[in-house]
Design a protein around this motif. Structure first.
Motif, PDB file in Angstrom:
ATOM      1  N   ASN A  95      29.797 -24.093  41.652  1.00 12.14           N
ATOM      2  CA  ASN A  95      31.021 -23.577  41.051  1.00 12.14           C
ATOM      3  C   ASN A  95      30.974 -23.636  39.531  1.00 12.14           C
ATOM      4  N   GLN A  96      30.380 -24.712  38.995  1.00  8.55           N
ATOM      5  CA  GLN A  96      30.255 -24.865  37.546  1.00  8.55           C
ATOM      6  C   GLN A  96      28.901 -25.474  37.218  1.00  8.55           C
ATOM      7  N   ALA A  97      28.205 -24.872  36.265  1.00  2.00           N
ATOM      8  CA  ALA A  97      26.889 -25.356  35.845  1.00  2.00           C
ATOM      9  C   ALA A  97      27.025 -26.102  34.522  1.00  2.00           C
ATOM     10  N   GLU A  98      26.716 -27.389  34.536  1.00  2.00           N
ATOM     11  CA  GLU A  98      26.767 -28.218  33.329  1.00  2.00           C
ATOM     12  C   GLU A  98      25.394 -28.845  33.114  1.00  2.00           C
ATOM     13  N   PHE A  99      24.820 -28.655  31.945  1.00  2.00           N
ATOM     14  CA  PHE A  99      23.517 -29.231  31.653  1.00  2.00           C
ATOM     15  C   PHE A  99      23.325 -29.310  30.140  1.00  2.00           C
ATOM     16  N   GLU A 100      22.237 -29.954  29.730  1.00  2.00           N
ATOM     17  CA  GLU A 100      21.978 -30.174  28.307  1.00  2.00           C
ATOM     18  C   GLU A 100      20.530 -29.846  27.983  1.00  2.00           C
ATOM     19  N   LEU A 101      20.307 -29.288  26.804  1.00  4.54           N
ATOM     20  CA  LEU A 101      18.969 -29.089  26.260  1.00  4.54           C
ATOM     21  C   LEU A 101      18.847 -29.899  24.969  1.00  4.54           C
ATOM     22  N   GLU A 102      17.698 -30.508  24.767  1.00  2.00           N
ATOM     23  CA  GLU A 102      17.462 -31.289  23.546  1.00  2.00           C
ATOM     24  C   GLU A 102      16.082 -30.960  23.011  1.00  2.00           C
TER      25      GLU A 102
END
Length: 328
Positions: A77-84
């Motif tokens: 339903n919702q895509a949450e992620f991080e790039l560093e």
């Protein structure tokens, strides 16, 4: 504050180059030489995994150069992620955060999200993607492991968990068969038993004829559009037959590039690569720069030209991708 930058960029869906609905936002923060991007996007429902490539783009005149920053999952339903990454070497390149005009997000089923923060129009179709970064190279051979409960449901649908019970049942039938025949012979006599055997033989013959007919029909549908034997066992399929593809590939029914090719040419292509037996799904089209960019963006990065163009302009052939074995 020296060496510090922070802003929010909004993300929108794009279809055939046209800006659509908002899909979320990205928080971009650069501090002490490190750039962090936190994504909160609307995901794709009905799938366990939707692999997406995230590119930064650098303006170069009318076009833009794409830089692969990473792969993430858009399922749910919702895509949450991080790039560093390093602020001065975005995605391991020589470009810094200051050089980027925005981001481009390409899902494996044709999803196109984009964001711009340099006050210039966003043109996803003008972003030139790195040639060596193809969908085939980046996607894993198989999807992520399924939750135990989901895997159990799939195996139950396929009948894998029932196999021991089926074998046991068959064994019991083999044991009981002589006894049942004896009872049958005693109650109905030898004539009735002979009639039943004849009926069984007729059923077996009918099943064999049906299978032979199906196999002959499949052979008639096959054709050889290519000048070599690199891709064999080719057959044309319709949009409705996508439901017979593997579970991971059925979502391609919503792929805009696939639907565009189907509308223009009336069919898709299913084939097998000779060297390793992998299945391919092809979309008919013409090899030209603009169509090449669109095909790659929508997950069909390979092109194979046909031996006979049939009077079609340019280099007619099929844009294709690798898929799981279908359930035909």
């Amino acid at each position: 504050m020296p060496g510090y930058r922070r802003f929010i960029a909004y993300v929108y869906a794009y279809d055939q180059g046209k800006k659509g609905d908002g899909k979320g936002f990205i928080k971009v923060e650069a501090r002490n030489g490190i750039c962090r991007m936190n994504f909160k996007l609307q995901g794709t429902l009905g799938r366990d995994s939707v692999c997406a490539k995230i590119y930064g783009y650098v303006r170069e005149g009318q076009n833009s150069r794409g830089i692969l920053l990473g792969n993430r999952n858009l399922a749910g339903n919702q895509a949450e992620f991080e790039l560093e990454m390093e602020e001065d070497h975005m995605g391991g390149s020589s470009y810094s955060l200051e050089n980027l005009g925005g981001l481009l997000i390409l899902g494996e089923n044709g999803e196109i999200y984009a964001s711009g923060w340099d006050d210039q129009p966003v043109r996803p179709e003008n972003v030139q993607l790195p040639e060596k970064e193809t969908l085939e190279e980046e996607l894993p051979e198989s999807g992520p492991a399924l939750p135990e409960e989901t895997a159990r449901e799939i195996s139950e649908e396929d009948g894998t968990e029932e196999a021991p019970e089926i074998e046991e049942s068959l064994d019991q039938k083999e044991i009981q068969k002589p006894e049942e025949e004896e009872v049958l012979e005693e109650e109905a006599g030898y004539a009735e038993a002979a009639d039943m055997e004849e009926e069984k033989e007729n059923i077996r013959l009918a099943d064999a004829l049906e299978l032979e007919s199906q196999s002959a029909a499949e052979e008639r549908d096959k054709f050889s559009p290519f000048p070599d034997e690199e891709i064999t066992d080719c057959r044309k399929i319709s949009m409705s037959e996508i439901r017979n593809l593997g579970r991971r590939d059925q979502g391609l029914i919503n792929n805009s590039f696939l639907r565009y090719g189907m509308k223009n040419y009336g069919h898709l292509l299913l084939g097998i690569r000779e060297e390793d037996g992998r299945y391919i799904l092809g979309v008919p089209g013409i090899y030209e720069r603009q169509e090449s960019l669109m095909a790659t963006m929508f997950g069909f990065p390979y092109f194979k030209e046909c031996r006979n163009h049939g009077g079609k302009r340019g280099r007619f052939g099929y844009w294709y991708r690798f898929i799981d074995p279908p359930q035909f």
